[in-house]
Design a protein around this motif. Structure first.
Motif, PDB file in Angstrom:
ATOM      1  N   GLY A 124       9.990 -13.699  -4.125  1.00  0.00           N
ATOM      2  CA  GLY A 124       9.212 -13.637  -5.359  1.00  0.00           C
ATOM      3  C   GLY A 124      10.015 -14.038  -6.577  1.00  0.00           C
ATOM      4  N   GLU A 125       9.543 -13.591  -7.735  1.00  0.00           N
ATOM      5  CA  GLU A 125      10.162 -13.973  -8.996  1.00  0.00           C
ATOM      6  C   GLU A 125      11.610 -13.469  -9.077  1.00  0.00           C
ATOM      7  N   THR A 126      12.454 -14.230  -9.728  1.00  0.00           N
ATOM      8  CA  THR A 126      13.851 -13.845  -9.892  1.00  0.00           C
ATOM      9  C   THR A 126      14.071 -13.234 -11.281  1.00  0.00           C
ATOM     10  N   ASP A 127      15.222 -12.589 -11.431  1.00  0.00           N
ATOM     11  CA  ASP A 127      15.672 -11.987 -12.683  1.00  0.00           C
ATOM     12  C   ASP A 127      14.882 -10.733 -13.071  1.00  0.00           C
ATOM     13  N   LEU A 128      14.060 -10.227 -12.155  1.00  0.00           N
ATOM     14  CA  LEU A 128      13.385  -8.955 -12.415  1.00  0.00           C
ATOM     15  C   LEU A 128      14.403  -7.828 -12.322  1.00  0.00           C
ATOM     16  N   VAL A 129      14.251  -6.838 -13.200  1.00  0.00           N
ATOM     17  CA  VAL A 129      15.194  -5.714 -13.249  1.00  0.00           C
ATOM     18  C   VAL A 129      14.754  -4.640 -12.250  1.00  0.00           C
ATOM     19  N   GLN A 130      15.712  -4.163 -11.467  1.00  0.00           N
ATOM     20  CA  GLN A 130      15.386  -3.188 -10.410  1.00  0.00           C
ATOM     21  C   GLN A 130      16.425  -2.059 -10.385  1.00  0.00           C
ATOM     22  N   PRO A 131      16.268  -1.061 -11.252  1.00  0.00           N
ATOM     23  CA  PRO A 131      17.167   0.110 -11.206  1.00  0.00           C
ATOM     24  C   PRO A 131      16.793   1.000 -10.028  1.00  0.00           C
ATOM     25  N   GLU A 132      17.794   1.481  -9.310  1.00  0.00           N
ATOM     26  CA  GLU A 132      17.513   2.259  -8.101  1.00  0.00           C
ATOM     27  C   GLU A 132      18.460   3.436  -7.957  1.00  0.00           C
ATOM     28  N   VAL A 133      17.932   4.493  -7.360  1.00  0.00           N
ATOM     29  CA  VAL A 133      18.719   5.634  -6.902  1.00  0.00           C
ATOM     30  C   VAL A 133      18.514   5.724  -5.395  1.00  0.00           C
ATOM     31  N   ILE A 146      10.923  -0.391 -13.377  1.00  0.00           N
ATOM     32  CA  ILE A 146      11.033   1.065 -13.314  1.00  0.00           C
ATOM     33  C   ILE A 146      12.091   1.495 -12.298  1.00  0.00           C
ATOM     34  N   VAL A 147      12.555   2.724 -12.416  1.00  0.00           N
ATOM     35  CA  VAL A 147      13.491   3.291 -11.446  1.00  0.00           C
ATOM     36  C   VAL A 147      12.747   3.578 -10.149  1.00  0.00           C
ATOM     37  N   SER A 148      13.303   3.119  -9.039  1.00  0.00           N
ATOM     38  CA  SER A 148      12.745   3.470  -7.731  1.00  0.00           C
ATOM     39  C   SER A 148      13.775   4.284  -6.955  1.00  0.00           C
ATOM     40  N   TYR A 149      13.281   5.032  -5.983  1.00  0.00           N
ATOM     41  CA  TYR A 149      14.112   5.951  -5.211  1.00  0.00           C
ATOM     42  C   TYR A 149      13.984   5.635  -3.725  1.00  0.00           C
ATOM     43  N   GLY A 150      15.082   5.808  -3.003  1.00  0.00           N
ATOM     44  CA  GLY A 150      15.046   5.572  -1.574  1.00  0.00           C
ATOM     45  C   GLY A 150      16.152   6.326  -0.865  1.00  0.00           C
ATOM     46  N   ASN A 182       0.829  -1.211   0.000  1.00  0.00           N
ATOM     47  CA  ASN A 182       0.000   0.000   0.000  1.00  0.00           C
ATOM     48  C   ASN A 182       0.863   1.261   0.000  1.00  0.00           C
ATOM     49  N   GLU A 183       1.971   1.188  -0.725  1.00  0.00           N
ATOM     50  CA  GLU A 183       2.844   2.341  -0.944  1.00  0.00           C
ATOM     51  C   GLU A 183       2.975   2.526  -2.450  1.00  0.00           C
ATOM     52  N   LEU A 184       2.918   3.760  -2.904  1.00  0.00           N
ATOM     53  CA  LEU A 184       2.961   4.037  -4.333  1.00  0.00           C
ATOM     54  C   LEU A 184       4.304   4.639  -4.719  1.00  0.00           C
ATOM     55  N   TYR A 185       4.898   4.067  -5.779  1.00  0.00           N
ATOM     56  CA  TYR A 185       6.157   4.566  -6.310  1.00  0.00           C
ATOM     57  C   TYR A 185       5.885   5.361  -7.587  1.00  0.00           C
ATOM     58  N   PRO A 186       6.531   6.514  -7.737  1.00  0.00           N
ATOM     59  CA  PRO A 186       6.314   7.339  -8.927  1.00  0.00           C
ATOM     60  C   PRO A 186       7.141   6.866 -10.119  1.00  0.00           C
ATOM     61  N   VAL A 187       6.648   7.178 -11.304  1.00  0.00           N
ATOM     62  CA  VAL A 187       7.389   6.961 -12.547  1.00  0.00           C
ATOM     63  C   VAL A 187       7.487   8.318 -13.239  1.00  0.00           C
ATOM     64  N   PHE A 188       8.708   8.701 -13.588  1.00  0.00           N
ATOM     65  CA  PHE A 188       8.952  10.020 -14.159  1.00  0.00           C
ATOM     66  C   PHE A 188       9.329   9.923 -15.633  1.00  0.00           C
ATOM     67  N   GLY A 189       8.986  10.965 -16.368  1.00  0.00           N
ATOM     68  CA  GLY A 189       9.353  11.092 -17.760  1.00  0.00           C
ATOM     69  C   GLY A 189      10.449  12.127 -17.929  1.00  0.00           C
ATOM     70  N   PRO A 190      10.541  12.718 -19.106  1.00  0.00           N
ATOM     71  CA  PRO A 190      11.596  13.714 -19.356  1.00  0.00           C
ATOM     72  C   PRO A 190      11.449  14.917 -18.432  1.00  0.00           C
ATOM     73  N   ASP A 191      12.600  15.432 -17.984  1.00  0.00           N
ATOM     74  CA  ASP A 191      12.644  16.608 -17.107  1.00  0.00           C
ATOM     75  C   ASP A 191      11.884  16.399 -15.801  1.00  0.00           C
TER      76      ASP A 191
END
Length: 319
Positions: free
Chosen positions: A222-231, A132-136, A106-115
């Motif tokens: 959970g499932e393996t090999d999922l891509v998780q880019p993070e900042v 998607i890119v997640s931030y923490g 029940n937490e929402l992560y944002p997805v950003f576009g250009p700029d």
């Protein structure tokens, strides 16, 4: 065999680089569909082909192109996109299609576009399915006195869905839609380590960020090999000896005050969660404990923990 610092970094930044082997990279990318949003000529994430096959994609919300390997979200506004994603995920949960969705937060992560344009948001535990890119934020609390520098290191609960019983950074957490890094730090410090707001605000110092593209293994749940880019925005919190972090929820079993040598030994044994190892290596570099003179892979390590991600990213500057 003991893990080197480069081993630890490569365990976290696992997605291949085009520059290393263009042919191998091109072949590897055939395993994924690109996640896109209608009206934007850019890729927002990588979805495993098998994940694409297992989802039900309502035609009023999505366009799937098997030849181009793209998954395109329709809708002209963030609200329309959010509704489409929420309904798609709700169906997947009802059908029990993905183990990773059993960890619904029940937490929402944002997805950003250009700029830094806000395009949509999605449930946190679903984010690896879309790549998607997640931030923490990650913070290292430490004590520095006549006994030297020592770090507060928590052990994750054995019942956590992700990386149970592994060692962690003192404070860490994901940033939900609209949340700023520093406010996330203050919130997580109390929730996870019982550190009062006034102590955090008086002693926490912003120390940059690390970025990487992780590929999930079975420790992530959970499932393996999922891509998780993070900042991850990084903070140092220098504490006096009388301030002792304590568990304040079910996520942490205990905190231990470790010397630098004890921390390095635990790293070499592979006891730390992968991205927490990266944050500690960054801490050692910034505090002059890891240098070009004592680490043969210094430059490669420095580069890999500050990866330029393949997707749009956002500034979290306060306006």
């Amino acid at each position: 065999m003991a893990k080197s610092n480069l081993d630890l970094v490569q365990e976290c930044d696992r997605f291949p680089y085009y520059q290393d082997d263009p042919a191998a990279y091109t072949t590897h990318m055939k395993n994924y569909h690109s996640f896109r949003v209608k009206g934007y000529d850019l890729v927002l994430g990588y979805i495993l082909n098998e994940v694409v096959d297992r989802f039900d994609w309502p035609k009023e919300f999505w366009t799937i192109d098997p030849a181009e390997r793209t998954v395109t979200l329709l809708g002209s506004t963030p609200a329309e996109r959010n509704q489409a994603v929420a309904q798609t995920l709700a169906t997947a949960v009802k059908q029990n299609r993905f183990e990773v969705l059993r960890g619904w937060r029940n937490e929402l992560y944002p997805v950003f576009g250009p700029d830094g344009e806000f395009l949509l948001e999605m449930e946190r535990c679903a984010s690896p399915l879309f790549g998607i890119v997640s931030y923490g934020i990650h913070a290292t609390a430490y004590v520095e006195d006549e006994n030297g520098l020592r770090l507060w290191v928590p052990r994750r609960s054995k019942t956590k869905q992700t990386y149970p019983s592994m060692l962690d950074n003192t404070v860490a957490g994901g940033m939900s839609t609209g949340e700023r890094p520093y406010e996330c730090l203050v919130r997580e410090a109390m929730e996870e380590a019982s550190l009062p707001e006034d102590v955090v605000r008086a002693n926490a110092r912003a120390a940059g960020c690390v970025s990487y593209t992780y590929v999930r293994d079975n420790r992530a749940g959970g499932e393996t090999d999922l891509v998780q880019p993070e900042v991850e925005y990084v903070y140092d919190i220098k504490l006096s000896a009388d301030v002792i972090p304590k568990p304040n929820d079910s996520e942490v079993e205990e905190f231990c005050l470790l010397t630098v040598e004890e921390t390095k030994e635990a790293l070499a044994r592979g006891e730390f969660k992968p991205n927490c190892a990266v944050v500690l290596i960054d801490f050692f570099i910034r505090h002059g404990l890891l240098t070009p003179e004592n680490e043969k892979d210094f430059l490669e390590i420095l580069t890999k923990i500050h990866r330029r991600l393949e997707f749009p990213t956002a500034s979290h500057v306060t306006r």
